[in-house]
Design a protein around this motif. Structure first.
Motif, short mmCIF file in Angstrom:
data_model
loop_
_atom_site.label_atom_id
_atom_site.label_comp_id
_atom_site.label_asym_id
_atom_site.label_seq_id
_atom_site.Cartn_x
_atom_site.Cartn_y
_atom_site.Cartn_z
N LEU B 88 12.01 14.75 13.13
CA LEU B 88 11.20 14.06 12.53
C LEU B 88 9.76 14.42 12.26
O LEU B 88 8.92 15.18 13.23
N SER B 89 9.16 14.15 11.12
CA SER B 89 7.82 14.79 10.91
C SER B 89 6.77 13.90 11.54
O SER B 89 7.07 12.84 11.91
N ILE B 90 5.71 14.72 11.86
CA ILE B 90 4.60 13.77 12.88
C ILE B 90 4.31 12.50 12.06
O ILE B 90 3.83 11.51 12.92
N GLU B 91 4.08 12.69 10.71
CA GLU B 91 3.56 11.36 9.99
C GLU B 91 4.54 10.14 10.41
O GLU B 91 4.08 8.92 10.65
N PHE B 92 5.79 10.59 10.33
CA PHE B 92 6.75 9.42 10.73
C PHE B 92 6.70 8.97 12.23
O PHE B 92 6.81 7.78 12.53
N ILE B 93 6.48 10.04 12.89
CA ILE B 93 6.56 9.49 14.29
C ILE B 93 5.16 8.61 14.50
O ILE B 93 5.27 7.43 15.07
N VAL B 94 4.07 8.92 13.92
CA VAL B 94 2.94 7.98 13.88
C VAL B 94 3.33 6.65 13.46
O VAL B 94 2.88 5.70 13.98
N LEU B 95 4.10 6.88 12.40
CA LEU B 95 4.38 5.62 11.65
C LEU B 95 5.14 4.53 12.60
O LEU B 95 4.94 3.27 12.57
N SER B 142 -3.86 -1.97 13.48
CA SER B 142 -3.18 -0.80 14.12
C SER B 142 -3.24 0.34 13.38
O SER B 142 -3.22 1.41 13.83
N LEU B 143 -3.40 0.40 11.79
CA LEU B 143 -3.25 1.79 11.30
C LEU B 143 -4.48 2.39 11.54
O LEU B 143 -4.60 3.82 11.99
N ILE B 144 -5.70 1.81 11.20
CA ILE B 144 -6.99 2.45 11.61
C ILE B 144 -7.01 2.94 13.24
O ILE B 144 -7.59 3.93 13.40
N GLY B 145 -6.58 2.09 14.04
CA GLY B 145 -6.61 2.08 15.30
C GLY B 145 -6.06 3.23 15.75
O GLY B 145 -6.48 3.88 16.73
N ALA B 146 -4.56 3.55 15.26
CA ALA B 146 -4.02 4.65 15.52
C ALA B 146 -4.63 5.94 15.20
O ALA B 146 -4.55 7.10 16.15
N GLY B 203 -3.80 0.49 1.38
CA GLY B 203 -4.72 1.86 1.37
C GLY B 203 -4.58 2.42 2.53
O GLY B 203 -4.41 3.58 2.79
N ALA B 204 -4.67 1.52 3.63
CA ALA B 204 -4.57 2.06 5.25
C ALA B 204 -3.27 2.85 5.54
O ALA B 204 -3.25 4.11 6.06
N LEU B 205 -2.47 2.27 4.81
CA LEU B 205 -0.84 2.70 5.12
C LEU B 205 -0.74 4.16 4.51
O LEU B 205 0.42 4.62 5.19
N VAL B 206 -1.27 4.35 3.42
CA VAL B 206 -1.11 5.72 2.50
C VAL B 206 -2.02 6.35 3.60
O VAL B 206 -1.60 7.51 3.86
N VAL B 207 -3.34 6.33 3.92
CA VAL B 207 -4.17 7.44 4.52
C VAL B 207 -3.91 7.62 6.07
O VAL B 207 -3.90 8.62 6.63
N CYS B 208 -3.78 6.32 6.57
CA CYS B 208 -3.85 6.57 8.08
C CYS B 208 -2.95 7.34 8.80
O CYS B 208 -3.19 8.14 9.75
N PRO B 209 -1.60 7.19 8.65
CA PRO B 209 -0.68 8.12 9.15
C PRO B 209 -0.90 9.30 9.13
O PRO B 209 -0.67 10.46 10.00
N PHE B 210 -1.55 9.94 7.83
CA PHE B 210 -1.60 11.49 7.67
C PHE B 210 -2.87 11.84 8.50
O PHE B 210 -3.00 12.72 9.40
N ALA B 211 -3.95 10.86 8.45
CA ALA B 211 -5.10 11.31 9.28
C ALA B 211 -4.63 11.49 11.00
O ALA B 211 -5.02 12.37 11.64
N ALA B 212 -3.82 10.34 11.26
CA ALA B 212 -3.59 10.23 12.74
C ALA B 212 -2.69 11.41 12.97
O ALA B 212 -2.88 12.04 14.15
N ALA B 213 -1.92 11.71 12.16
CA ALA B 213 -0.88 13.08 12.38
C ALA B 213 -1.47 14.42 12.48
O ALA B 213 -1.40 15.17 13.57
#
Lengths: 243, 221
Positions: B88-95, B142-146, B203-213
């Motif tokens: 699983l890619s890190i972005e999905f783990i984060v999600l 949750s998204l920004i917090g991650a 918007g956060a759903l698009v950006v945040c998983p990548f930033a958190a990853a």
């Protein structure tokens, strides 16, 4: 373009150019700030409604411009640091942050000093003021991230991620006066139909803006130079310990 | 997809079995909200006026307390590194972590909000608006917090820094969330505010998983 950028990513070449610019930037800063302040405080007319308090604007508006420009510059150079791993890009974002925070603070303080006689309150919670306050917090958070990592390259990346997420605030600040009905007046210099204010006020304002920019360049060069030299010093010490 | 669901199930199960964390968060929310009538005074119209804001701020702070748990345990015992080696890619783990956090830590807060709203004398229309705005806006928390949690996961005392990083970015959600409730109480259309909240969430759903990853890669390397 990309090749040019890589050329300036070399710290030694950067230092050479910065050292060449530095004396000139000191001179322009002094000349521009002195002219701007003289024109703004003595020559330009007092406002027929605001009286002499209008002169706070000559300190306030350029500070707010700089607060946003410095953050944008940090966002661009952090992105460059993340993508191309330029050593100078990270350092330049780090060096710019405290200067930008000072400009933001200056804009907030002068704004509230102006607000007290004009609006009857030091602080109102409208969109422009609140988003500027958020900008100040973003600067502080950015500096805190740099301070909390021991490994500098990790700190650079973490801070870059933060600065890029916070960059969403910049358009919000810029357009807050158009999107919401704010007490803060809408844009009057950079509008589609050209500036809406008289040249007797606009000229000192623009001179002050240029003066602030050149002040920023001067302090920025000092800070980046310190960062680069500090990094070299650390390398030398590590090498010495290894021998 | 199967590994995504399996991971999601594991995270939810872990959060469910450690129920004490959830009760503590809920208790914090209730106590924090209870402090306001005691501090401001028990006049019902004052409470009705400040109620929506108090509830949103309370939910925000309660959510903040749970953020460090998103990655902490998995980071400390090395599970996170193992997961990152997997398919699983890190972005999905984060999600998955974000979804699990929202379902297990934020939804319960939303569930008890109506009761607290009644105790603060918020108008009935306002209570519905409160639930809607929280449901639409709280994924942003949750998204920004991650992202904040991922940035601070490797630090020994990241908690204070986490709140400094995350709270300024929470402000837009707070503004539009409270505005929608106040619009509903004033019998004005609340749809624009809810749409803005929805926009923030997407918007956060698009950006945040990548930033958190990206931040997690940094923490693990």
């Amino acid at each position: 373009m990309a090749i040019d950028l890589h050329k300036y990513a070399n710290p030694t070449r950067f230092l050479r150019i910065a050292n060449a610019i530095f004396p000139w930037s000191i001179v322009t800063t002094v000349v521009l700030l002195a002219t701007g302040l003289y024109l703004g405080l003595f020559v330009s007319p007092a406002d027929y409604q605001q009286g002499e308090t209008v002169r706070i604007m000559f300190v306030h508006v350029p500070a707010a411009w700089m607060a946003m420009s410095v953050y944008s510059m940090m966002a661009v150079s952090s992105a460059a640091g993340l993508i191309w791993k330029h050593p100078v890009a990270d350092l330049s974002a780090k060096a710019a942050a405290p200067i930008g925070a000072c400009f933001t603070f200056l804009a907030l303080v002068t704004g509230s000093l102006w607000g007290q006689p004009m609006w009857g309150a030091y602080w109102v919670w409208d969109a422009r003021l609140t988003s500027m306050l958020i900008l100040l917090f973003l600067y502080l958070g950015y500096m805190a991230v740099w301070g909390s990592f021991e490994d500098q390259s990790k700190a650079a990346k973490a801070a870059a991620i933060l600065v890029l997420i916070g960059a969403i605030n910049i358009p919000i600040i810029k357009f807050s006066v158009d999107w919401w009905n704010t007490l803060h007046q809408p844009a009057s210099v950079a509008t589609m139909d050209g500036p809406k204010i008289h040249s007797s006020i606009l000229t000192p304002l623009l001179i002050m803006g240029l003066g602030y920019t050149s002040l920023f360049v001067t302090i920025f060069i000092i800070r980046v130079r310190t960062e680069i030299l500090g990094r070299r010093l650390r390398m030398l010490r590590v090498n010495q310990l290894q021998e | 997809m199967r590994s995504f669901l399996a991971l999601l199930k594991r995270d939810m199960l872990l959060a469910y079995r450690q129920g004490s964390a959830l009760t503590m968060t809920l208790s914090f929310f209730v106590i924090a909200v209870t402090l306001f009538p005691l501090g401001v005074g028990p006049e019902l119209n004052v409470l009705a006026r400040i109620g929506p804001g108090v509830l949103w701020v309370g939910a925000l702070l309660a959510c903040l307390l749970t953020l460090d748990r998103i990655f902490q345990a998995d980071f400390e015992d090395g599970t996170l590194e193992q997961l990152m080696l997997g398919p699983l890619s890190i972005e999905f783990i984060v999600l998955t972590k974000i979804i699990a956090h929202w379902v297990m830590s934020v939804l319960p807060l939303i569930a008890i909000t109506p009761i607290l709203a009644i105790s603060l004398n918020v108008h009935a229309d306002g209570i519905w608006a409160m639930i809607f705005s929280l449901l639409i806006g709280s994924p942003v928390l949750s998204l920004i917090g991650a992202v904040g949690a991922a940035l601070t996961v490797a630090m020994r005392r990241g908690g204070v820094l986490l709140s400094l990083l995350v709270l300024p970015l929470y402000i837009p959600v707070l503004i539009f969330g409270v505005a929608s409730v106040e619009a509903a109480v004033a019998l004005m259309p609340m749809a624009p505010h809810l749409m803005l909240l929805g926009g923030l969430s997407l918007g956060a759903l698009v950006v945040c998983p990548f930033a958190a990853a990206a931040a997690l890669r940094l923490a693990v390397e």
